[in-house]
Design an enzyme around this catalytic site. Structure first.
Site, PDB file in Angstrom:
ATOM      1  N   LYS A  50       0.810  -1.183   0.214  1.00 51.93           N
ATOM      2  CA  LYS A  50       0.178  -0.089   0.056  1.00 51.93           C
ATOM      3  C   LYS A  50       0.955   1.451  -0.009  1.00 51.93           C
ATOM      4  O   LYS A  50       0.578   2.186  -0.364  1.00 51.93           O
ATOM      5  CB  LYS A  50      -0.773  -0.001   1.221  1.00 51.93           C
ATOM      6  CG  LYS A  50      -2.295  -0.464   0.792  1.00 51.93           C
ATOM      7  CD  LYS A  50      -2.275  -2.103   0.778  1.00 51.93           C
ATOM      8  CE  LYS A  50      -2.432  -2.735  -0.571  1.00 51.93           C
ATOM      9  NZ  LYS A  50      -2.494  -4.159  -0.482  1.00 51.93           N
ATOM     10  N   ILE A 109      -2.985  -9.821  -6.013  1.00 53.71           N
ATOM     11  CA  ILE A 109      -1.557  -9.369  -5.621  1.00 53.71           C
ATOM     12  C   ILE A 109      -0.781  -8.795  -7.072  1.00 53.71           C
ATOM     13  O   ILE A 109      -0.202  -7.823  -7.061  1.00 53.71           O
ATOM     14  CB  ILE A 109      -0.635 -10.488  -5.068  1.00 53.71           C
ATOM     15  CG1 ILE A 109      -1.310 -10.556  -3.610  1.00 53.71           C
ATOM     16  CG2 ILE A 109       0.755 -10.259  -5.012  1.00 53.71           C
ATOM     17  CD1 ILE A 109      -0.659 -11.694  -2.861  1.00 53.71           C
ATOM     18  N   GLU A 118      -2.835 -14.271 -17.523  1.00 44.98           N
ATOM     19  CA  GLU A 118      -3.767 -15.316 -16.563  1.00 44.98           C
ATOM     20  C   GLU A 118      -4.397 -16.558 -17.169  1.00 44.98           C
ATOM     21  O   GLU A 118      -4.910 -16.343 -18.381  1.00 44.98           O
ATOM     22  CB  GLU A 118      -5.136 -14.164 -16.110  1.00 44.98           C
ATOM     23  CG  GLU A 118      -6.210 -14.791 -15.643  1.00 44.98           C
ATOM     24  CD  GLU A 118      -5.649 -15.635 -14.118  1.00 44.98           C
ATOM     25  OE1 GLU A 118      -5.191 -14.858 -13.416  1.00 44.98           O
ATOM     26  OE2 GLU A 118      -6.010 -16.765 -14.145  1.00 44.98           O
ATOM     27  N   HIS A 120     -23.512  15.579   2.588  1.00 49.05           N
ATOM     28  CA  HIS A 120     -23.544  16.125   1.110  1.00 49.05           C
ATOM     29  C   HIS A 120     -22.441  17.197   1.049  1.00 49.05           C
ATOM     30  O   HIS A 120     -22.288  17.935   1.957  1.00 49.05           O
ATOM     31  CB  HIS A 120     -24.723  16.487   0.587  1.00 49.05           C
ATOM     32  CG  HIS A 120     -24.588  17.141  -0.785  1.00 49.05           C
ATOM     33  ND1 HIS A 120     -24.478  16.486  -2.005  1.00 49.05           N
ATOM     34  CD2 HIS A 120     -24.645  18.220  -1.164  1.00 49.05           C
ATOM     35  CE1 HIS A 120     -24.343  17.244  -2.955  1.00 49.05           C
ATOM     36  NE2 HIS A 120     -24.423  18.468  -2.842  1.00 49.05           N
TER      37      HIS A 120
HETATM   38  P1  FAD Z   1       1.494 -13.983   8.310  1.00 47.25           P
HETATM   39  O1  FAD Z   1       1.262 -12.828   8.339  1.00 47.25           O
HETATM   40  O2  FAD Z   1       2.129 -14.848   7.051  1.00 47.25           O
HETATM   41  O3  FAD Z   1       2.319 -14.420   9.572  1.00 47.25           O
HETATM   42  C1  FAD Z   1       2.878 -15.689  10.137  1.00 47.25           C
HETATM   43  C2  FAD Z   1       3.921 -15.168  10.952  1.00 47.25           C
HETATM   44  O4  FAD Z   1       4.238 -16.578  11.698  1.00 47.25           O
HETATM   45  C3  FAD Z   1       5.134 -14.846  10.296  1.00 47.25           C
HETATM   46  O5  FAD Z   1       5.782 -13.846  11.090  1.00 47.25           O
HETATM   47  C4  FAD Z   1       6.246 -16.194  10.260  1.00 47.25           C
HETATM   48  O6  FAD Z   1       7.468 -15.604  10.601  1.00 47.25           O
HETATM   49  C5  FAD Z   1       5.811 -16.696  11.618  1.00 47.25           C
HETATM   50  N1  FAD Z   1       6.048 -18.289  11.654  1.00 47.25           N
HETATM   51  C6  FAD Z   1       5.709 -19.245  10.710  1.00 47.25           C
HETATM   52  N2  FAD Z   1       6.022 -20.509  11.226  1.00 47.25           N
HETATM   53  C7  FAD Z   1       6.630 -20.435  12.372  1.00 47.25           C
HETATM   54  C8  FAD Z   1       6.895 -21.173  13.356  1.00 47.25           C
HETATM   55  N3  FAD Z   1       6.914 -22.342  12.864  1.00 47.25           N
HETATM   56  N4  FAD Z   1       7.288 -20.667  14.458  1.00 47.25           N
HETATM   57  C9  FAD Z   1       7.270 -19.407  14.668  1.00 47.25           C
HETATM   58  N5  FAD Z   1       6.875 -18.507  13.912  1.00 47.25           N
HETATM   59  C10 FAD Z   1       6.515 -18.641  12.671  1.00 47.25           C
HETATM   60  N6  FAD Z   1      -4.541  -8.986   3.042  1.00 47.25           N
HETATM   61  C11 FAD Z   1      -5.142  -7.905   3.330  1.00 47.25           C
HETATM   62  O7  FAD Z   1      -6.152  -8.205   4.220  1.00 47.25           O
HETATM   63  N7  FAD Z   1      -5.167  -6.695   2.740  1.00 47.25           N
HETATM   64  C12 FAD Z   1      -4.162  -6.347   1.872  1.00 47.25           C
HETATM   65  O8  FAD Z   1      -4.149  -5.299   1.426  1.00 47.25           O
HETATM   66  C13 FAD Z   1      -3.226  -7.249   1.602  1.00 47.25           C
HETATM   67  N8  FAD Z   1      -2.093  -7.151   0.667  1.00 47.25           N
HETATM   68  C14 FAD Z   1      -1.076  -8.171   0.659  1.00 47.25           C
HETATM   69  C15 FAD Z   1      -0.329  -7.761  -0.376  1.00 47.25           C
HETATM   70  C16 FAD Z   1       0.943  -8.663  -0.589  1.00 47.25           C
HETATM   71  C17 FAD Z   1       1.900  -8.330  -1.544  1.00 47.25           C
HETATM   72  C18 FAD Z   1       0.692  -9.893   0.023  1.00 47.25           C
HETATM   73  C19 FAD Z   1       1.731 -11.165  -0.253  1.00 47.25           C
HETATM   74  C20 FAD Z   1      -0.164 -10.440   0.851  1.00 47.25           C
HETATM   75  C21 FAD Z   1      -1.201  -9.130   1.102  1.00 47.25           C
HETATM   76  N9  FAD Z   1      -2.310  -9.600   2.122  1.00 47.25           N
HETATM   77  C22 FAD Z   1      -3.371  -8.645   2.230  1.00 47.25           C
HETATM   78  C23 FAD Z   1      -2.346 -11.042   2.730  1.00 47.25           C
HETATM   79  C24 FAD Z   1      -2.037 -10.810   4.229  1.00 47.25           C
HETATM   80  O9  FAD Z   1      -0.632 -10.324   4.073  1.00 47.25           O
HETATM   81  C25 FAD Z   1      -2.221 -12.018   4.953  1.00 47.25           C
HETATM   82  O10 FAD Z   1      -3.441 -12.666   4.590  1.00 47.25           O
HETATM   83  C26 FAD Z   1      -1.869 -12.214   6.497  1.00 47.25           C
HETATM   84  O11 FAD Z   1      -0.601 -11.427   6.575  1.00 47.25           O
HETATM   85  C27 FAD Z   1      -1.985 -13.357   7.133  1.00 47.25           C
HETATM   86  O12 FAD Z   1      -1.676 -13.407   8.301  1.00 47.25           O
HETATM   87  P2  FAD Z   1      -1.270 -14.311   9.352  1.00 47.25           P
HETATM   88  O13 FAD Z   1      -1.145 -13.945  10.568  1.00 47.25           O
HETATM   89  O14 FAD Z   1      -2.401 -15.730   9.010  1.00 47.25           O
HETATM   90  O15 FAD Z   1       0.104 -15.062   8.628  1.00 47.25           O
HETATM   91  P1  AMP Z   2      -4.613 -15.184  -6.682  1.00 44.38           P
HETATM   92  O1  AMP Z   2      -5.024 -16.564  -6.301  1.00 44.38           O
HETATM   93  O2  AMP Z   2      -5.721 -14.056  -6.411  1.00 44.38           O
HETATM   94  O3  AMP Z   2      -3.277 -14.740  -6.115  1.00 44.38           O
HETATM   95  O4  AMP Z   2      -4.287 -14.930  -8.149  1.00 44.38           O
HETATM   96  C1  AMP Z   2      -3.377 -15.851  -8.781  1.00 44.38           C
HETATM   97  C2  AMP Z   2      -3.752 -16.144 -10.158  1.00 44.38           C
HETATM   98  O5  AMP Z   2      -2.825 -16.614 -10.813  1.00 44.38           O
HETATM   99  C3  AMP Z   2      -5.091 -17.215 -10.503  1.00 44.38           C
HETATM  100  O6  AMP Z   2      -6.022 -16.405 -11.201  1.00 44.38           O
HETATM  101  C4  AMP Z   2      -4.293 -18.283 -11.379  1.00 44.38           C
HETATM  102  O7  AMP Z   2      -5.542 -18.504 -12.220  1.00 44.38           O
HETATM  103  C5  AMP Z   2      -3.229 -17.665 -12.059  1.00 44.38           C
HETATM  104  N1  AMP Z   2      -2.189 -18.568 -12.603  1.00 44.38           N
HETATM  105  C6  AMP Z   2      -1.902 -19.589 -11.736  1.00 44.38           C
HETATM  106  N2  AMP Z   2      -0.848 -20.072 -12.532  1.00 44.38           N
HETATM  107  C7  AMP Z   2      -0.597 -19.495 -13.698  1.00 44.38           C
HETATM  108  C8  AMP Z   2       0.256 -19.771 -14.964  1.00 44.38           C
HETATM  109  N3  AMP Z   2       1.132 -20.772 -15.068  1.00 44.38           N
HETATM  110  N4  AMP Z   2       0.040 -18.968 -15.929  1.00 44.38           N
HETATM  111  C9  AMP Z   2      -1.104 -17.921 -15.792  1.00 44.38           C
HETATM  112  N5  AMP Z   2      -1.601 -17.644 -14.691  1.00 44.38           N
HETATM  113  C10 AMP Z   2      -1.631 -18.455 -13.780  1.00 44.38           C
END
Ligand code: FAD
Ligand code: AMP
Length: 478
Positions: free
Chosen positions: A58, A192, A211, A451
């Site tokens: 973001k 993403i 896609e 508004h």
């Molecule tokens: P995580 O955030 O993955 O955290 C897990 C933690 O556990 C990590 O710190 C890891 O190091 C730790 N861990 C793992 N295994 C172990 C272990 N065995 N021992 C100790 N520690 C461990 N979601 C949104 O809602 N809004 C968004 O705008 C958004 N944007 C995103 C953009 C990107 C580029 C990506 C990649 C993801 C985005 N997401 C977004 C998804 C969001 O980041 C995840 O849904 C969220 O972080 C999941 O939270 P979590 O706590 O389940 O896991």
């Molecule tokens: P999301 O699950 O929202 O992160 O989206 C991932 C997207 O990648 C899905 O819509 C999949 O259909 C697409 N995808 C997965 N593998 C491939 C591939 N080999 N080539 C093109 N698109 C893919």
């Protein structure tokens, strides 16, 4: 020797740290185990979301949006800033500062609430014992009345496009480019892929998204995904549907991508390639085979509606369990589990979890889409209202998109809300609240909306559900 706790949480992402704080607030003796550390060996809190997900993406989306505003839109306001330049290092520094501030904030909150921090990799053994292996290999045993698994997820990699952290990267690598690639390929036109493609596209990269599916954003309401495809095309994103990437070859800092488009073999060359094909639960070595925890065929930890696993006293929340991989979904599961451990049978309403794509314009949704309701045979009525007819949207030059509300034909209860446009996420959040209270389209019709605000699109969409919008001609009824 083992340390005993009421609750041990494994993972400090938005699911784990929120759960740990809530447990501590409820008076439970709580520890959180985290394996992520910085180069100095200090624990890093906040998981994917704060470090390499929601927040840094973001930050870059905001910077790149400001750049396009200055480049393409300021002149319409009579503001002349000339041709703006880009300082990628400066942009990254700002992003990193935000991440550091927030992850440091989580650290302080955990400490302030009296949560014990245990550094290392946690593994659940039988009998709710957690073995923690520190970076130097030293093992500690924690015993707990309740264990909460919150280890999150990691990017999926695909054999045709192995990441090399240079030319072919995953979402984490795409947050740290040191220059704007001239030609950028993205595999996967999901949430993403679209967000990261937008960042670099706005800064000048020619972006192609591959896609495999033949439908664009199939999980969104069809009316919204059609509008999104139109807007992204106008922005210059080249989204190729029905295009399955089958191979890559990296040579001299560029990559040739081979793909089949509607069955035809094709290739294209890029300076950088982002693999954004989804994420998978991180469950490797998370529990021993006798811990009593089971997984489904896709590797998600099996839980009931309240995030209890099949092992008594063991819970799992966030990206490692079923449902959308969203930070706020995991956090609320964390709160629910903490309350349940404390004895209050709190229930999370999964029907009311909003999802958002932070492109510009934003896309947001909650509840059912029209296509879902059709498939379920539920009789509904829908109304939408365009931002082009909203005074505030016109004043801001943000006229793409609309708000759509869907209500049950018989009861008038709101079943879903969908928006693409300015502040779509915040507008849909209004409908999340309404839906949580079991509100009807009429309830919203009779509310007073300030508004001029973007929120007036919500009011008008609710009126349009019954063909009664004020500021647009309604379809003739009957
Ligand atoms: P995580 O955030 O993955 O955290 C897990 C933690 O556990 C990590 O710190 C890891 O190091 C730790 N861990 C793992 N295994 C172990 C272990 N065995 N021992 C100790 N520690 C461990 N979601 C949104 O809602 N809004 C968004 O705008 C958004 N944007 C995103 C953009 C990107 C580029 C990506 C990649 C993801 C985005 N997401 C977004 C998804 C969001 O980041 C995840 O849904 C969220 O972080 C999941 O939270 P979590 O706590 O389940 O896991
Ligand atoms: P999301 O699950 O929202 O992160 O989206 C991932 C997207 O990648 C899905 O819509 C999949 O259909 C697409 N995808 C997965 N593998 C491939 C591939 N080999 N080539 C093109 N698109 C893919």
């Amino acid at each position: 020797m083992s340390d005993s706790y009421d609750v041990v949480v494994i993972g400090s992402g938005p699911a784990g740290y929120v759960c740990a704080i809530k447990c501590a607030q409820l008076g439970l003796n709580t520890a959180v185990v985290e394996s992520w550390s910085d180069p100095k060996g200090k624990p890093v809190f906040g998981g994917t979301c704060l470090n390499v997900g929601c927040i840094p993406s973001k930050a870059l989306l905001d910077s790149s949006h400001k750049f396009t505003e200055a480049r393409d839109h300021f002149s319409a306001h009579g503001i002349d800033v000339g041709a703006p330049g880009i300082d990628i290092a400066g942009m990254m520094k700002r992003k990193d500062k935000i991440v550091t501030q927030l992850t440091g904030g989580v650290s302080s909150l955990l400490q302030h609430n009296g949560v014990t921090i245990v550094q290392g990799k946690g593994k659940l053994l039988s009998g709710r014992n957690v073995e923690v292996t520190a970076a130097d290999g030293k093992k500690t045993l924690l015993s707990a009345t309740n264990v909460v698994l919150a280890s999150g997820s990691e990017p999926v990699s695909i054999p045709p496009a192995p990441t090399d952290d240079a030319v072919i990267v995953d979402s984490t690598g795409a947050l740290t480019f040191d220059e704007v690639p001239k030609r950028l390929g993205v595999i996967g036109a999901g949430v993403i892929g679209l967000e990261l493609g937008s960042v670099w596209g706005r800064l000048g990269a020619e972006v192609v998204l591959f896609e495999a599916l033949d439908t664009f954003l199939p999980m969104m309401d069809t009316q919204v995904s059609k509008e999104a495809a139109k807007v992204f095309k106008k922005q210059g994103l080249d989204i190729r549907l029905n295009s399955l990437v089958t191979g890559t070859s990296v040579k001299k800092g560029s990559v040739t991508v081979t793909y089949t488009e509607k069955g035809e073999e094709k290739s294209a060359e890029f300076d950088r390639l982002i693999v954004a094909v989804g994420r998978r639960p991180r469950t490797k070595d998370l529990f021993s085979s006798d811990a009593g925890v089971t997984m489904d065929e896709r590797g998600f930890v099996f839980v009931n509606d309240y995030c209890a696993t099949e092992a008594p006293g063991v819970w799992a929340i966030g990206d490692i369990v079923r449902g959308p991989m969203l930070a706020h979904k995991g956090s609320e599961e964390g709160v629910m589990v903490a309350e349940r451990i404390h004895g209050k049978p709190v229930q999370l309403n999964y029907e009311c979890v909003p999802s958002i794509i932070y492109t510009h314009p934003e896309i947001a949704a909650v509840g059912k889409t029209e296509q879902e309701l059709k498939a379920e045979g539920i009789d509904y009525k829908a109304g939408s209202f365009p931002f082009a007819a909203i005074g505030r949207a016109l004043a801001s030059g943000e006229t793409d998109g609309f708000v759509k509300i869907i209500a049950d034909a018989k009861t008038d209860r709101i079943l879903g809300a969908h928006a693409i446009g300015p502040s779509a996420a915040d507008l849909v959040q209004q409908m999340v609240i309404t839906m949580e209270f079991g509100g009807s389209a009429e309830d919203v019709q009779l509310m007073v909306f300030g508004h001029p605000t973007m929120s007036e699109a919500v009011h008008e969409a609710a009126l349009a559900v019954d063909g009664m919008a004020i500021h647009m001609p309604n379809r003739k009824r009957g």
